[in-house]
Design an enzyme around this catalytic site. Sequence first.
Site, PDB file in Angstrom:
ATOM      1  N   GLU A   1      -1.342   0.650  -8.898  1.00 32.56           N
ATOM      2  CA  GLU A   1      -2.803   0.464  -8.887  1.00 32.56           C
ATOM      3  C   GLU A   1      -3.516   1.699  -8.343  1.00 32.56           C
ATOM      4  O   GLU A   1      -3.074   2.287  -7.346  1.00 32.56           O
ATOM      5  CB  GLU A   1      -3.099  -0.760  -8.015  1.00 32.56           C
ATOM      6  CG  GLU A   1      -4.567  -1.155  -7.924  1.00 32.56           C
ATOM      7  CD  GLU A   1      -4.705  -2.531  -7.264  1.00 32.56           C
ATOM      8  OE1 GLU A   1      -3.859  -3.423  -7.513  1.00 32.56           O
ATOM      9  OE2 GLU A   1      -5.651  -2.730  -6.485  1.00 32.56           O
TER      10      GLU A   1
ATOM     11  N   HIS B   1     -10.075  -7.725  -9.028  1.00 25.25           N
ATOM     12  CA  HIS B   1      -9.876  -7.317  -7.647  1.00 25.25           C
ATOM     13  C   HIS B   1     -10.600  -8.335  -6.764  1.00 25.25           C
ATOM     14  O   HIS B   1     -11.727  -8.736  -7.070  1.00 25.25           O
ATOM     15  CB  HIS B   1     -10.478  -5.925  -7.443  1.00 25.25           C
ATOM     16  CG  HIS B   1     -10.519  -5.462  -6.018  1.00 25.25           C
ATOM     17  ND1 HIS B   1     -11.677  -5.518  -5.248  1.00 25.25           N
ATOM     18  CD2 HIS B   1      -9.559  -4.941  -5.229  1.00 25.25           C
ATOM     19  CE1 HIS B   1     -11.398  -5.034  -4.052  1.00 25.25           C
ATOM     20  NE2 HIS B   1     -10.132  -4.679  -4.009  1.00 25.25           N
TER      21      HIS B   1
ATOM     22  N   GLU C   1     -11.475  -1.393  -9.518  1.00 24.69           N
ATOM     23  CA  GLU C   1     -12.230  -2.001  -8.420  1.00 24.69           C
ATOM     24  C   GLU C   1     -13.391  -1.118  -7.963  1.00 24.69           C
ATOM     25  O   GLU C   1     -14.296  -1.596  -7.282  1.00 24.69           O
ATOM     26  CB  GLU C   1     -11.303  -2.330  -7.246  1.00 24.69           C
ATOM     27  CG  GLU C   1     -10.760  -1.112  -6.533  1.00 24.69           C
ATOM     28  CD  GLU C   1      -9.804  -1.479  -5.413  1.00 24.69           C
ATOM     29  OE1 GLU C   1      -8.655  -1.844  -5.708  1.00 24.69           O
ATOM     30  OE2 GLU C   1     -10.198  -1.409  -4.249  1.00 24.69           O
TER      31      GLU C   1
ATOM     32  N   GLU D   1      -5.394 -11.913  -7.212  1.00 19.80           N
ATOM     33  CA  GLU D   1      -5.212 -11.209  -5.937  1.00 19.80           C
ATOM     34  C   GLU D   1      -5.605 -12.112  -4.764  1.00 19.80           C
ATOM     35  O   GLU D   1      -6.751 -12.554  -4.660  1.00 19.80           O
ATOM     36  CB  GLU D   1      -6.069  -9.930  -5.904  1.00 19.80           C
ATOM     37  CG  GLU D   1      -5.929  -9.200  -4.580  1.00 19.80           C
ATOM     38  CD  GLU D   1      -6.430  -7.762  -4.617  1.00 19.80           C
ATOM     39  OE1 GLU D   1      -7.290  -7.443  -5.463  1.00 19.80           O
ATOM     40  OE2 GLU D   1      -5.948  -6.963  -3.793  1.00 19.80           O
TER      41      GLU D   1
ATOM     42  N   LYS E   1       0.844  -1.199   0.000  1.00 18.21           N
ATOM     43  CA  LYS E   1       0.000   0.000   0.000  1.00 18.21           C
ATOM     44  C   LYS E   1       0.874   1.242   0.000  1.00 18.21           C
ATOM     45  O   LYS E   1       1.855   1.313   0.765  1.00 18.21           O
ATOM     46  CB  LYS E   1      -0.911  -0.003   1.245  1.00 18.21           C
ATOM     47  CG  LYS E   1      -1.996  -1.066   1.183  1.00 18.21           C
ATOM     48  CD  LYS E   1      -3.035  -0.732   0.136  1.00 18.21           C
ATOM     49  CE  LYS E   1      -3.974  -1.908  -0.073  1.00 18.21           C
ATOM     50  NZ  LYS E   1      -5.006  -1.637  -1.081  1.00 18.21           N
TER      51      LYS E   1
ATOM     52  N   ASP F   1     -14.256  -6.139  -9.777  1.00 18.83           N
ATOM     53  CA  ASP F   1     -14.489  -7.050  -8.647  1.00 18.83           C
ATOM     54  C   ASP F   1     -15.795  -7.797  -8.905  1.00 18.83           C
ATOM     55  O   ASP F   1     -16.843  -7.174  -9.111  1.00 18.83           O
ATOM     56  CB  ASP F   1     -14.579  -6.255  -7.339  1.00 18.83           C
ATOM     57  CG  ASP F   1     -14.581  -7.170  -6.123  1.00 18.83           C
ATOM     58  OD1 ASP F   1     -13.710  -7.007  -5.259  1.00 18.83           O
ATOM     59  OD2 ASP F   1     -15.458  -8.059  -6.043  1.00 18.83           O
TER      60      ASP F   1
ATOM     61  N   ASP G   1      -0.191   0.077  -4.543  1.00 19.96           N
ATOM     62  CA  ASP G   1      -1.611   0.429  -4.646  1.00 19.96           C
ATOM     63  C   ASP G   1      -1.864   1.689  -3.813  1.00 19.96           C
ATOM     64  O   ASP G   1      -1.687   1.673  -2.599  1.00 19.96           O
ATOM     65  CB  ASP G   1      -2.444  -0.744  -4.097  1.00 19.96           C
ATOM     66  CG  ASP G   1      -3.937  -0.532  -4.239  1.00 19.96           C
ATOM     67  OD1 ASP G   1      -4.357   0.540  -4.723  1.00 19.96           O
ATOM     68  OD2 ASP G   1      -4.693  -1.453  -3.850  1.00 19.96           O
TER      69      ASP G   1
END
Length: 382
Positions: free
Chosen positions: A226, A302, A252, A335, A172, A275, A200
């Site tokens: 991302e 996602h 996502e 993922e 992250k 997603d 991300d």
Amino acid sequence: MKITGVETYVLESLLGDKAFGWSLWVTDRRQAALCVISTDEGIDGVGEALYSGCPAATATNLINDAYAPLIIGRNPFDNAVIWDLLYNRTRDQGMKGMPICALSAIDIALWDIKGKALGLPIHKLLGGSYRDKAHVYATGLYQPQNVSSITDALTEEALGYKQDGFSAMKLKVGYGIEEDIRLVKAVREAIGDDISLMVDANHAYNASEAIRLAREMEKYNIHWFEEPVPPEDIDGYLEVKQKSGIIITGGECEYTRYGFRELITRRAVDILQPDLCAAGGFTELARIVTLASAWNVPVMPHVWGTNVGLAASLQFFATLPHFPERRYPAEPFFEYDRSTHPLRDGISREKFAMKNGYLDIPQRPGLGITLDMSFVKKYAIS
Ligand code: CA
């Protein structure tokens, strides 16, 4: 076959000192929104909706109150007809967001029923599998709370994934460019050059910030960047994509073929990440993949739910073609969320275990899992 009942469950588990931060806030609880659809032939199907901090709005208000009365008495094999019926019922005020998450859970449950009725895994009903196992990357490396050194905690976590056999992991970012670069450098130096490292930002930046970060991260060999910018900022995505040497991904926070149309046709991302539990379920995701294939944009979903969403996403992942097909095609990444989620594994009787960086795609009928109802009831808050 007729639908005879719809039950919804909202589950919650507080994380206490395992709470974790990311670019937008600190996650202090994990929740789940599930629906179970029953039929007159005794076959049940289960689905999960991705939630936005308010799973009761999705499960109780939308699935239970708005959608369930419309599908009682209908045939689960009419899933596309049911999709249109439900979408049109909430379309005027619900083209994106929670109504589509609710619709996704119902659609997933209908496909689970179809698979169980026919004795086939869902990927066989969707046209067959390109693969029987999924090459996974670890989603984790959030911002730990209550630790003396965030950097030490993150490098230790990253090394743990490497030891477990992961060949890829996602960090992250989005805490400010200087802090992001510090973390990226620390994690890259800890894991070495042989592991793929994605980052991300969860849309924490505007385009100029994201471009600066992307350029500074290039020397750390980042596999993809991302959600650099907010999901509504298509022009921002295009600017970042044009000025960054790193692969840009996102999707996502997008919904249905109508929402993905612009991302795909404007080529706003290098890899599309819908997603299954949010963007419209199997019925709609298959359409999104068809649309993406016409523009040759790779799709890598996602995934961030319990084993229900994980099992559904694995079924869908099996059916993803290569972009493009060739003699030695590039395999998509799956993922695999490794962040703290006390509800993830206990919810199903079947467990998932990574072997050498891969998860097997279940070959049992439907989603290939059964709910542990005593666990569901233990954590249900409504
Ligand atoms: Ca993400």
